[in-house]
Design a protein around this motif. Structure first.
Motif, PDB file in Angstrom:
ATOM      1  N   ILE A 132       8.146  -4.482   1.053  1.00  0.00           N
ATOM      2  CA  ILE A 132       7.381  -5.667   1.463  1.00  0.00           C
ATOM      3  C   ILE A 132       7.630  -6.806   0.480  1.00  0.00           C
ATOM      4  O   ILE A 132       7.834  -7.961   0.875  1.00  0.00           O
ATOM      5  CB  ILE A 132       5.874  -5.348   1.559  1.00  0.00           C
ATOM      6  CG1 ILE A 132       5.623  -4.325   2.666  1.00  0.00           C
ATOM      7  CG2 ILE A 132       5.068  -6.608   1.826  1.00  0.00           C
ATOM      8  CD1 ILE A 132       4.240  -3.710   2.624  1.00  0.00           C
ATOM      9  N   THR A 191       9.055 -10.441   1.478  1.00  0.00           N
ATOM     10  CA  THR A 191       8.255 -11.666   1.329  1.00  0.00           C
ATOM     11  C   THR A 191       8.941 -12.662   0.401  1.00  0.00           C
ATOM     12  O   THR A 191       8.873 -13.870   0.631  1.00  0.00           O
ATOM     13  CB  THR A 191       6.841 -11.357   0.785  1.00  0.00           C
ATOM     14  OG1 THR A 191       6.967 -10.630  -0.436  1.00  0.00           O
ATOM     15  CG2 THR A 191       6.029 -10.584   1.785  1.00  0.00           C
ATOM     16  N   TYR A 206       4.513 -10.918  -3.351  1.00  0.00           N
ATOM     17  CA  TYR A 206       3.834  -9.810  -2.667  1.00  0.00           C
ATOM     18  C   TYR A 206       2.314  -9.947  -2.773  1.00  0.00           C
ATOM     19  O   TYR A 206       1.598  -9.822  -1.784  1.00  0.00           O
ATOM     20  CB  TYR A 206       4.289  -8.470  -3.264  1.00  0.00           C
ATOM     21  CG  TYR A 206       3.455  -7.298  -2.826  1.00  0.00           C
ATOM     22  CD1 TYR A 206       3.644  -6.714  -1.574  1.00  0.00           C
ATOM     23  CD2 TYR A 206       2.459  -6.778  -3.646  1.00  0.00           C
ATOM     24  CE1 TYR A 206       2.872  -5.649  -1.165  1.00  0.00           C
ATOM     25  CE2 TYR A 206       1.682  -5.713  -3.244  1.00  0.00           C
ATOM     26  CZ  TYR A 206       1.896  -5.148  -2.005  1.00  0.00           C
ATOM     27  OH  TYR A 206       1.123  -4.092  -1.602  1.00  0.00           O
ATOM     28  N   ARG A 213       0.422  -1.019   4.705  1.00  0.00           N
ATOM     29  CA  ARG A 213       1.709  -1.242   4.045  1.00  0.00           C
ATOM     30  C   ARG A 213       2.857  -0.536   4.748  1.00  0.00           C
ATOM     31  O   ARG A 213       3.973  -1.043   4.772  1.00  0.00           O
ATOM     32  CB  ARG A 213       1.611  -0.799   2.586  1.00  0.00           C
ATOM     33  CG  ARG A 213       0.769  -1.739   1.756  1.00  0.00           C
ATOM     34  CD  ARG A 213       0.412  -1.152   0.403  1.00  0.00           C
ATOM     35  NE  ARG A 213      -0.392  -2.087  -0.363  1.00  0.00           N
ATOM     36  CZ  ARG A 213      -1.700  -2.248  -0.219  1.00  0.00           C
ATOM     37  NH1 ARG A 213      -2.362  -1.532   0.666  1.00  0.00           N
ATOM     38  NH2 ARG A 213      -2.345  -3.126  -0.962  1.00  0.00           N
ATOM     39  N   LEU A 225       3.776  -2.737   7.655  1.00  0.00           N
ATOM     40  CA  LEU A 225       4.388  -3.984   7.166  1.00  0.00           C
ATOM     41  C   LEU A 225       5.827  -3.747   6.722  1.00  0.00           C
ATOM     42  O   LEU A 225       6.716  -4.560   7.024  1.00  0.00           O
ATOM     43  CB  LEU A 225       3.572  -4.564   6.002  1.00  0.00           C
ATOM     44  CG  LEU A 225       2.259  -5.244   6.381  1.00  0.00           C
ATOM     45  CD1 LEU A 225       1.453  -5.562   5.136  1.00  0.00           C
ATOM     46  CD2 LEU A 225       2.525  -6.508   7.193  1.00  0.00           C
ATOM     47  N   ALA A 226       6.069  -2.649   6.005  1.00  0.00           N
ATOM     48  CA  ALA A 226       7.428  -2.327   5.555  1.00  0.00           C
ATOM     49  C   ALA A 226       8.346  -2.078   6.751  1.00  0.00           C
ATOM     50  O   ALA A 226       9.502  -2.512   6.770  1.00  0.00           O
ATOM     51  CB  ALA A 226       7.405  -1.107   4.648  1.00  0.00           C
ATOM     52  N   ALA A 261       9.129  -5.407   8.392  1.00  0.00           N
ATOM     53  CA  ALA A 261      10.077  -6.170   7.587  1.00  0.00           C
ATOM     54  C   ALA A 261      11.513  -5.725   7.860  1.00  0.00           C
ATOM     55  O   ALA A 261      12.432  -6.546   7.852  1.00  0.00           O
ATOM     56  CB  ALA A 261       9.763  -6.021   6.108  1.00  0.00           C
ATOM     57  N   PHE A 317       7.702 -10.223  11.211  1.00  0.00           N
ATOM     58  CA  PHE A 317       7.280 -10.253   9.813  1.00  0.00           C
ATOM     59  C   PHE A 317       7.236 -11.698   9.305  1.00  0.00           C
ATOM     60  O   PHE A 317       6.314 -12.093   8.597  1.00  0.00           O
ATOM     61  CB  PHE A 317       8.222  -9.406   8.948  1.00  0.00           C
ATOM     62  CG  PHE A 317       7.754  -9.240   7.539  1.00  0.00           C
ATOM     63  CD1 PHE A 317       6.734  -8.359   7.231  1.00  0.00           C
ATOM     64  CD2 PHE A 317       8.327  -9.975   6.513  1.00  0.00           C
ATOM     65  CE1 PHE A 317       6.293  -8.210   5.928  1.00  0.00           C
ATOM     66  CE2 PHE A 317       7.883  -9.839   5.215  1.00  0.00           C
ATOM     67  CZ  PHE A 317       6.866  -8.946   4.921  1.00  0.00           C
TER      68      PHE A 317
END
Length: 162
Positions: free
Chosen positions: A107, A111, A118, A134, A137-138, A141, A148
C-alpha cells in the motif's frame, strides 16, 4: 500349561523361553494367563495397554515424515511432535504479522506513486469513513490501479493536497 518335554519355571513361563505363554500378576495379586482367547484384553486395559497403543499410533501419525528415530520410537517421536505443535502454534501467529507487514509495504509503495504517504492515506480513509482493510487495499493497488487511484484522490481532496 506346558508342552511335552518342557518344565515350568515359576513366574517365567516355560524353560524354553516361550514368552507368548507366561503368567502375569496384576497389582491386585491375581495371576492372569497370557494365552490366546483368555482375558488378555482385560489385562491390557487394566495396564493401559490398548489406550497406550492408540495414543502411540496417534503420535506416530503426527510424526510421519520426520527424520531418524523421531518417526519410529515413541519417546523421540513424542518430543518432536510436541515441539512441532509448538512451532505450528507460534507460526500461525507470525504468519498474520508477516502478511500485515507485506500489505502495508504494498500500500505504501502504491500511495507514494500518487504522492501521498501511507500514514496520511490511512488517516484520510479513516476520516472519510472508508472501511477497507489492508488486505483488500493491497489487492486493489495491484489488480485495479484505477480504483485505488480513486481512493487516493478522495484522500487528497479531503486533505487539500492536490
Amino acid at each position: 500349561a506346558t508342552r511335552a518335554g518342557e518344565e515350568e519355571v515359576p513366574g517365567r513361563g516355560t524353560a524354553s523361553g516361550s514368552w507368548g505363554r507366561r503368567s502375569r500378576t496384576l497389582s491386585s495379586g491375581t495371576a492372569l494367563a497370557r494365552e490366546e482367547g483368555s482375558s488378555e484384553a482385560l489385562a491390557d486395559t487394566r495396564r493401559g495397554g490398548a489406550s497406550r497403543t492408540m495414543r502411540a499410533e496417534k503420535i506416530f501419525k503426527l510424526a510421519k515424515g520426520f527424520r531418524g528415530r523421531a518417526k519410529n520410537t515413541i519417546r523421540a517421536a513424542r518430543n518432536r511432535v510436541e515441539k512441532a505443535l509448538q512451532y505450528a502454534y507460534r507460526d500461525r501467529k507470525a504468519k498474520k504479522r508477516e502478511f500485515r507487514e507485506l500489505w502495508i509495504q504494498q500500500i505504501n509503495a502504491a500511495t507514494r506513486e500518487h504522492g501521498v504517504k501511507y500514514s496520511e492515506f490511512m488517516h484520510g480513509l479513516k476520516e472519510e469513513n472508508v472501511v477497507v482493510d489492508r488486505k483488500i487495499l493491497a489487492e486493489l493497488a495491484q489488480t485495479e490501479p484505477y480504483s485505488f487511484k480513486a481512493l487516493v484522490d478522495q484522500v487528497k481532496r479531503m486533505k487539500g493536497i492536490e
